[in-house]
Design a protein around this motif. Structure first.
Motif, PDB file in Angstrom:
ATOM      1  N   VAL A  36       8.453  29.662   2.888  1.00 17.50           N
ATOM      2  CA  VAL A  36       7.189  29.018   3.233  1.00 17.50           C
ATOM      3  C   VAL A  36       6.098  30.030   3.572  1.00 17.50           C
ATOM      4  CG1 VAL A  36       7.627  28.678   5.694  1.00 17.50           C
ATOM      5  CG2 VAL A  36       6.251  27.016   4.451  1.00 17.50           C
ATOM      6  N   THR A  37       6.481  31.283   3.774  1.00  9.87           N
ATOM      7  CA  THR A  37       5.489  32.324   4.055  1.00  9.87           C
ATOM      8  C   THR A  37       5.046  33.056   2.790  1.00  9.87           C
ATOM      9  OG1 THR A  37       7.273  33.859   4.573  1.00  9.87           O
ATOM     10  CG2 THR A  37       6.250  32.703   6.430  1.00  9.87           C
ATOM     11  N   ALA A  38       5.631  32.727   1.647  1.00 11.07           N
ATOM     12  CA  ALA A  38       5.268  33.405   0.390  1.00 11.07           C
ATOM     13  C   ALA A  38       3.988  32.810  -0.187  1.00 11.07           C
ATOM     14  CB  ALA A  38       6.390  33.296  -0.622  1.00 11.07           C
ATOM     15  N   ARG A  39       3.120  33.678  -0.621  1.00  6.37           N
ATOM     16  CA  ARG A  39       1.845  33.258  -1.204  1.00  6.37           C
ATOM     17  C   ARG A  39       2.045  32.346  -2.413  1.00  6.37           C
ATOM     18  NH1 ARG A  39      -3.097  36.977  -1.486  1.00  6.37           N
ATOM     19  NH2 ARG A  39      -4.590  35.598  -2.464  1.00  6.37           N
ATOM     20  N   THR A  40       3.163  32.489  -3.094  1.00 16.24           N
ATOM     21  CA  THR A  40       3.436  31.718  -4.304  1.00 16.24           C
ATOM     22  C   THR A  40       4.011  30.334  -4.024  1.00 16.24           C
ATOM     23  OG1 THR A  40       5.593  32.784  -4.432  1.00 16.24           O
ATOM     24  CG2 THR A  40       3.790  33.771  -5.714  1.00 16.24           C
ATOM     25  N   THR A  41       4.348  30.040  -2.770  1.00 19.16           N
ATOM     26  CA  THR A  41       4.899  28.732  -2.444  1.00 19.16           C
ATOM     27  C   THR A  41       3.781  27.696  -2.422  1.00 19.16           C
ATOM     28  OG1 THR A  41       6.726  29.707  -1.196  1.00 19.16           O
ATOM     29  CG2 THR A  41       6.196  27.411  -0.723  1.00 19.16           C
ATOM     30  N   ASP A 112      -3.297  27.681  17.821  1.00 20.04           N
ATOM     31  CA  ASP A 112      -3.698  26.676  16.851  1.00 20.04           C
ATOM     32  C   ASP A 112      -2.894  26.898  15.578  1.00 20.04           C
ATOM     33  OD1 ASP A 112      -5.230  24.601  15.670  1.00 20.04           O
ATOM     34  OD2 ASP A 112      -6.706  26.011  14.905  1.00 20.04           O
ATOM     35  N   ILE A 113      -2.597  25.816  14.890  1.00 25.65           N
ATOM     36  CA  ILE A 113      -2.118  25.890  13.505  1.00 25.65           C
ATOM     37  C   ILE A 113      -3.128  25.088  12.716  1.00 25.65           C
ATOM     38  CG2 ILE A 113      -0.278  25.435  11.852  1.00 25.65           C
ATOM     39  CD1 ILE A 113       1.717  25.543  14.186  1.00 25.65           C
ATOM     40  N   ASP A 114      -4.038  25.798  12.091  1.00 23.15           N
ATOM     41  CA  ASP A 114      -5.131  25.161  11.362  1.00 23.15           C
ATOM     42  C   ASP A 114      -4.672  24.851   9.939  1.00 23.15           C
ATOM     43  OD1 ASP A 114      -7.982  24.383  11.238  1.00 23.15           O
ATOM     44  OD2 ASP A 114      -8.040  25.933   9.679  1.00 23.15           O
ATOM     45  N   VAL A 115      -4.883  23.631   9.512  1.00 21.51           N
ATOM     46  CA  VAL A 115      -4.515  23.193   8.173  1.00 21.51           C
ATOM     47  C   VAL A 115      -5.805  23.050   7.375  1.00 21.51           C
ATOM     48  CG1 VAL A 115      -3.364  21.398   6.821  1.00 21.51           C
ATOM     49  CG2 VAL A 115      -2.538  21.951   9.135  1.00 21.51           C
ATOM     50  N   HIS A 116      -5.917  23.837   6.309  1.00 22.56           N
ATOM     51  CA  HIS A 116      -7.128  23.750   5.496  1.00 22.56           C
ATOM     52  C   HIS A 116      -6.820  23.997   4.024  1.00 22.56           C
ATOM     53  CE1 HIS A 116      -6.884  27.916   7.058  1.00 22.56           C
ATOM     54  NE2 HIS A 116      -7.253  28.237   5.838  1.00 22.56           N
ATOM     55  N   VAL A 117      -7.639  23.408   3.189  1.00 25.50           N
ATOM     56  CA  VAL A 117      -7.475  23.522   1.741  1.00 25.50           C
ATOM     57  C   VAL A 117      -8.229  24.744   1.239  1.00 25.50           C
ATOM     58  CG1 VAL A 117      -7.931  22.397  -0.479  1.00 25.50           C
ATOM     59  CG2 VAL A 117      -7.146  21.042   1.478  1.00 25.50           C
ATOM     60  N   ILE A 118      -7.554  25.507   0.399  1.00 22.47           N
ATOM     61  CA  ILE A 118      -8.148  26.677  -0.246  1.00 22.47           C
ATOM     62  C   ILE A 118      -8.509  26.265  -1.680  1.00 22.47           C
ATOM     63  CG2 ILE A 118      -7.719  29.049  -1.049  1.00 22.47           C
ATOM     64  CD1 ILE A 118      -7.963  28.759   2.014  1.00 22.47           C
ATOM     65  N   PRO A 119      -9.737  26.512  -2.081  1.00 24.06           N
ATOM     66  CA  PRO A 119     -10.124  26.099  -3.438  1.00 24.06           C
ATOM     67  C   PRO A 119      -9.381  26.885  -4.518  1.00 24.06           C
ATOM     68  CG  PRO A 119     -11.941  27.228  -2.314  1.00 24.06           C
ATOM     69  CD  PRO A 119     -10.814  27.121  -1.333  1.00 24.06           C
ATOM     70  N   GLU A 120      -9.342  26.334  -5.681  1.00 21.69           N
ATOM     71  CA  GLU A 120      -8.736  26.995  -6.837  1.00 21.69           C
ATOM     72  C   GLU A 120      -9.380  28.373  -7.039  1.00 21.69           C
ATOM     73  OE1 GLU A 120      -8.098  26.115 -11.602  1.00 21.69           O
ATOM     74  OE2 GLU A 120      -9.706  25.101 -10.541  1.00 21.69           O
ATOM     75  N   ASN A 121      -8.570  29.344  -7.417  1.00 23.32           N
ATOM     76  CA  ASN A 121      -9.064  30.690  -7.701  1.00 23.32           C
ATOM     77  C   ASN A 121      -8.570  31.092  -9.092  1.00 23.32           C
ATOM     78  OD1 ASN A 121      -9.647  33.416  -7.886  1.00 23.32           O
ATOM     79  ND2 ASN A 121      -9.083  33.865  -5.768  1.00 23.32           N
ATOM     80  N   PRO A 122      -9.369  30.801 -10.136  1.00 25.44           N
ATOM     81  CA  PRO A 122      -8.944  31.111 -11.502  1.00 25.44           C
ATOM     82  C   PRO A 122      -8.672  32.606 -11.729  1.00 25.44           C
ATOM     83  CG  PRO A 122     -10.855  29.653 -11.529  1.00 25.44           C
ATOM     84  CD  PRO A 122     -10.662  30.110 -10.107  1.00 25.44           C
ATOM     85  N   ALA A 123      -9.397  33.475 -11.038  1.00 23.43           N
ATOM     86  CA  ALA A 123      -9.193  34.916 -11.202  1.00 23.43           C
ATOM     87  C   ALA A 123      -7.778  35.327 -10.813  1.00 23.43           C
ATOM     88  CB  ALA A 123     -10.215  35.691 -10.380  1.00 23.43           C
ATOM     89  N   ARG A 124      -7.180  34.619  -9.858  1.00 24.28           N
ATOM     90  CA  ARG A 124      -5.806  34.914  -9.433  1.00 24.28           C
ATOM     91  C   ARG A 124      -4.808  33.895  -9.975  1.00 24.28           C
ATOM     92  NH1 ARG A 124      -6.069  36.858  -3.156  1.00 24.28           N
ATOM     93  NH2 ARG A 124      -6.767  38.961  -3.623  1.00 24.28           N
ATOM     94  N   ALA A 125      -5.280  32.995 -10.817  1.00 23.08           N
ATOM     95  CA  ALA A 125      -4.447  31.927 -11.374  1.00 23.08           C
ATOM     96  C   ALA A 125      -3.797  31.106 -10.259  1.00 23.08           C
ATOM     97  CB  ALA A 125      -3.395  32.489 -12.328  1.00 23.08           C
ATOM     98  N   PRO A 127      -3.936  27.637  -8.062  1.00 25.65           N
ATOM     99  CA  PRO A 127      -4.518  26.293  -7.957  1.00 25.65           C
ATOM    100  C   PRO A 127      -4.989  26.031  -6.534  1.00 25.65           C
ATOM    101  CG  PRO A 127      -2.133  26.161  -7.842  1.00 25.65           C
ATOM    102  CD  PRO A 127      -2.473  27.618  -8.097  1.00 25.65           C
ATOM    103  N   GLU A 128      -5.728  24.972  -6.361  1.00 26.00           N
ATOM    104  CA  GLU A 128      -6.077  24.543  -5.012  1.00 26.00           C
ATOM    105  C   GLU A 128      -4.767  24.352  -4.245  1.00 26.00           C
ATOM    106  OE1 GLU A 128      -9.210  21.402  -4.047  1.00 26.00           O
ATOM    107  OE2 GLU A 128      -7.314  20.307  -3.727  1.00 26.00           O
TER     108      GLU A 128
END
Length: 181
Positions: A36-41, A112-125, A127-128
């Motif tokens: 769950v700590t991996a950027r790819t998850t 705090d455990i902040d929950v937020h959506v990160i927008p899609e980043n096509p340069a890094r392939a 998704p949101e």
């Protein structure tokens, strides 16, 4: 690390039970086999932030280049990070040049455990997706000055020291409560 995340979230929810609904998807992710700590998850993963308070009750914020917002220093957890608080300190050093030895943790539990959506980043392939940002509070150890900030300009464009009372949302009240002991 997934078991540690689950344990930390459960302890956090004892202090902040109203956040249970927002953190249920994180507990579900952490119960799976993917780290769950991996950027790819996906559809989300854990990130860590450092809420750094100086002796005059100001908090360090950085202006994030890509997101074009004021944030606490922080970012993704790396394989070599032994703890989430350690990841927050590493990110603090990487983004601001503030050495981890100059900051002391004010408690083990994130403020705090902040929950937020990160927008899609096509340069890094990428998704949101969702970030579950574990924010840990540290106090700068210097008595008169917060120290020199040396920004990593590829990620950060500026920094500021904002009075705790000026923080939006529950952050200011939580930090004030932690500082009061």
């Amino acid at each position: 690390m997934n078991d540690r995340v689950i344990s930390l979230v459960r302890d956090y929810l004892v202090a902040y039970p109203a956040e249970a609904e927002a953190l249920t998807p994180l507990l579900d992710l952490a119960s799976a086999s993917s780290p769950v700590t991996a950027r790819t998850t996906l559809p989300g993963h854990v990130t860590c932030g450092a809420v750094v308070v100086d002796t005059t009750f100001r908090v360090l914020q950085i202006h994030h280049r890509v997101l074009d917002r004021w944030l606490f220093p922080g970012g993704h957890v790396e394989r070599e990070d032994a703890t989430l608080a350690g990841a927050a300190l590493r990110e603090l050093a990487e983004e601001t040049g503030v050495h981890p030895s100059t900051a002391r943790p004010l408690r083990e539990l994130p403020m705090d455990i902040d929950v937020h959506v990160i927008p899609e980043n096509p340069a890094r392939a990428e998704p949101e997706h969702t970030h579950y940002d574990f924010r840990f509070v540290f106090q700068i150890q210097r008595s008169h000055s917060p120290g020199t900030v040396d920004l990593r300009l590829d990620e950060v464009t500026d920094h500021r020291w904002l009075p705790v009372a000026d923080l939006p949302g529950p952050a200011g009240a939580r930090i004030t409560s932690i500082l009061a002991g």
